[in-house]
Design a protein around this motif. Structure first.
Motif, PDB file in Angstrom:
ATOM      1  N   UNK A 189      -1.320   7.217   5.713  1.00 16.09           N
ATOM      2  CA  UNK A 189      -1.835   7.892   6.906  1.00 16.09           C
ATOM      3  C   UNK A 189      -3.319   7.562   7.072  1.00 16.09           C
ATOM      4  N   UNK A 190      -3.520   6.282   7.390  1.00 18.14           N
ATOM      5  CA  UNK A 190      -4.843   5.656   7.351  1.00 18.14           C
ATOM      6  C   UNK A 190      -5.452   5.416   8.727  1.00 18.14           C
ATOM      7  N   UNK A 191      -4.873   5.968   9.781  1.00 17.36           N
ATOM      8  CA  UNK A 191      -5.251   5.549  11.132  1.00 17.36           C
ATOM      9  C   UNK A 191      -6.269   6.460  11.810  1.00 17.36           C
TER      10      UNK A 191
ATOM     11  N   UNK B 287       1.600   4.066   6.391  1.00 17.06           N
ATOM     12  CA  UNK B 287       0.226   3.877   6.847  1.00 17.06           C
ATOM     13  C   UNK B 287      -0.214   4.820   7.958  1.00 17.06           C
ATOM     14  N   UNK B 288       0.724   5.503   8.613  1.00 19.26           N
ATOM     15  CA  UNK B 288       0.349   6.439   9.662  1.00 19.26           C
ATOM     16  C   UNK B 288       0.578   5.883  11.054  1.00 19.26           C
ATOM     17  N   UNK B 289       0.757   6.804  11.998  1.00 18.47           N
ATOM     18  CA  UNK B 289       0.979   6.428  13.388  1.00 18.47           C
ATOM     19  C   UNK B 289      -0.291   6.558  14.207  1.00 18.47           C
TER      20      UNK B 289
ATOM     21  N   UNK C 283       9.493   4.901  14.344  1.00 19.58           N
ATOM     22  CA  UNK C 283       8.450   5.734  13.745  1.00 19.58           C
ATOM     23  C   UNK C 283       7.042   5.227  14.038  1.00 19.58           C
ATOM     24  N   UNK C 284       6.915   4.229  14.900  1.00 19.98           N
ATOM     25  CA  UNK C 284       5.614   3.597  15.104  1.00 19.98           C
ATOM     26  C   UNK C 284       4.575   4.585  15.636  1.00 19.98           C
ATOM     27  N   UNK C 285       4.971   5.451  16.547  1.00 22.30           N
ATOM     28  CA  UNK C 285       3.996   6.343  17.177  1.00 22.30           C
ATOM     29  C   UNK C 285       3.474   7.407  16.229  1.00 22.30           C
ATOM     30  N   UNK C 286       4.336   7.907  15.330  1.00 21.59           N
ATOM     31  CA  UNK C 286       3.919   9.079  14.563  1.00 21.59           C
ATOM     32  C   UNK C 286       3.804   8.866  13.063  1.00 21.59           C
ATOM     33  N   UNK C 287       4.360   7.762  12.529  1.00 19.84           N
ATOM     34  CA  UNK C 287       4.360   7.642  11.076  1.00 19.84           C
ATOM     35  C   UNK C 287       3.851   6.310  10.542  1.00 19.84           C
ATOM     36  N   UNK C 288       4.110   5.217  11.232  1.00 14.59           N
ATOM     37  CA  UNK C 288       3.702   3.927  10.664  1.00 14.59           C
ATOM     38  C   UNK C 288       3.548   2.879  11.751  1.00 14.59           C
ATOM     39  N   UNK C 289       2.326   2.414  11.941  1.00 17.75           N
ATOM     40  CA  UNK C 289       2.076   1.360  12.915  1.00 17.75           C
ATOM     41  C   UNK C 289       2.438  -0.013  12.355  1.00 17.75           C
ATOM     42  N   UNK C 290       2.940  -0.056  11.127  1.00 17.95           N
ATOM     43  CA  UNK C 290       3.537  -1.270  10.572  1.00 17.95           C
ATOM     44  C   UNK C 290       5.047  -1.158  10.704  1.00 17.95           C
TER      45      UNK C 290
ATOM     46  N   UNK D 181      -3.143  11.644  21.161  1.00 17.51           N
ATOM     47  CA  UNK D 181      -3.787  11.209  22.386  1.00 17.51           C
ATOM     48  C   UNK D 181      -4.208   9.754  22.413  1.00 17.51           C
ATOM     49  N   UNK D 182      -4.008   9.033  21.324  1.00 23.01           N
ATOM     50  CA  UNK D 182      -4.445   7.634  21.213  1.00 23.01           C
ATOM     51  C   UNK D 182      -3.300   6.707  21.606  1.00 23.01           C
ATOM     52  N   UNK D 183      -3.600   5.679  22.391  1.00 22.91           N
ATOM     53  CA  UNK D 183      -2.603   4.675  22.759  1.00 22.91           C
ATOM     54  C   UNK D 183      -3.007   3.272  22.300  1.00 22.91           C
ATOM     55  N   UNK D 184      -4.073   3.193  21.533  1.00 26.17           N
ATOM     56  CA  UNK D 184      -4.603   1.900  21.106  1.00 26.17           C
ATOM     57  C   UNK D 184      -3.929   1.474  19.804  1.00 26.17           C
TER      58      UNK D 184
END
Length: 282
Positions: free
Chosen positions: A68-70, A103-105, A147-154, A109-112
């Protein structure tokens, strides 16, 4: 590690058990490896947990989870670094070199999405020196795209390996979790890439159930109950040269309502029939 001994139970599969019960259940069933979640470690503290696992003769195959690094703000970044440093210390204390990172989503409010992935890379760079001094490898886990939005952008093994590439293989690796990556058309080549680079730290097996559960986290099933070609993925992982533990990690509310010992018996049966024959040398 001989093939029959490679099976490891992840404590998420028997969430109904305490750490002591998971240790006792694994030992009674003849399972020699345990992947441990931090909530189980927190029951007794990392030092005592490590002592319990060692005295039981179990190999700790992983600690789940850091990550959860984002976070984009200074306070959030500081909190995530502090928590991950604690997770690294816990991994060392319980006796594993492998700390799995989700790694976190996207922050609220962020869309980047691209920016979030850059922050993951920055936080990994921050954590690698601390992890290295503790003999712990950061193991990146790509999660299914839902799970990209809330848990892992990988979402893919390729993305995880791209993030790992700047660092030595002994400090940053990846995990192949069949639930998350079975769908990826690039998976065969990326398994080979990970193994060739010495970054294939862990192999986790389970199955993908339909329909998706109301809580999507709980859509994993027992091997053989879903749509994953475990024979193909296991064969490819083996052909790439992986000889490490094979963890069974399942999040499933129905399984958590069952008797833990019966769950473990099913795990062993499904592993022997659906995974072990494709690990080579069995």
């Amino acid at each position: 590690m001989t093939d029959p001994d490679r099976l490891a139970l992840n404590t998420a599969t028997t969430k109904q058990w305490t750490l002591q019960q998971a240790i006792d259940g694994a030992v009674h069933a003849g399972i020699r490896g345990l992947g441990v979640w931090r909530d189980r470690v927190a029951e007794v503290g990392a030092v005592r947990a490590g002592r319990m696992l060692t005295e039981a003769g179990l190999t700790v195959t992983s600690l789940c989870r850091g990550g959860f690094l984002t976070a984009a703000d200074a306070g959030g970044i500081g909190d995530c670094l502090a928590d991950n440093r604690s997770a690294i210390e816990e991994a060392a204390a319980v006796g594993t070199s492998e700390l799995v990172l989700v790694v976190g989503g996207l922050p609220p409010g962020d869309r980047d999405l691209a920016g979030a992935r850059l922050r993951v890379a920055d936080r990994i760079a921050d954590l690698v020196p601390f992890a290295a001094t503790h003999g712990v490898r950061l193991v990146l886990e790509p999660l299914h795209p839902m799970y990209c939005a809330d848990r892992a952008v990988l979402s893919t093994v390729a993305q995880a390996l791209d993030l790992a590439d700047p660092f030595p293989a002994e400090t940053v690796g990846i995990v192949i979790d069949t639930f998350h990556v079975w769908w990826d058309p690039q998976l065969p080549g990326q398994i080979e890439r990970a193994a060739a680079a010495g970054r294939l730290a862990l192999y986790q097996v389970n199955d993908f159930l339909l329909p998706i559960a109301a809580d999507a986290l709980l859509s994993r099933g027992m091997m053989g109950d879903g749509c994953i070609d475990l024979a193909d993925i296991s064969t490819r992982v083996t052909a790439a040269g992986y000889t490490g533990p094979v963890e069974v990690e399942i999040f499933n509310a129905d399984i958590w309502q069952q008797d833990g010992a019966e769950v473990v018996r099913t795990v062993i049966d499904r592993y022997r029939r659906l995974v072990l024959p494709f690990l080579g040398g069995s």
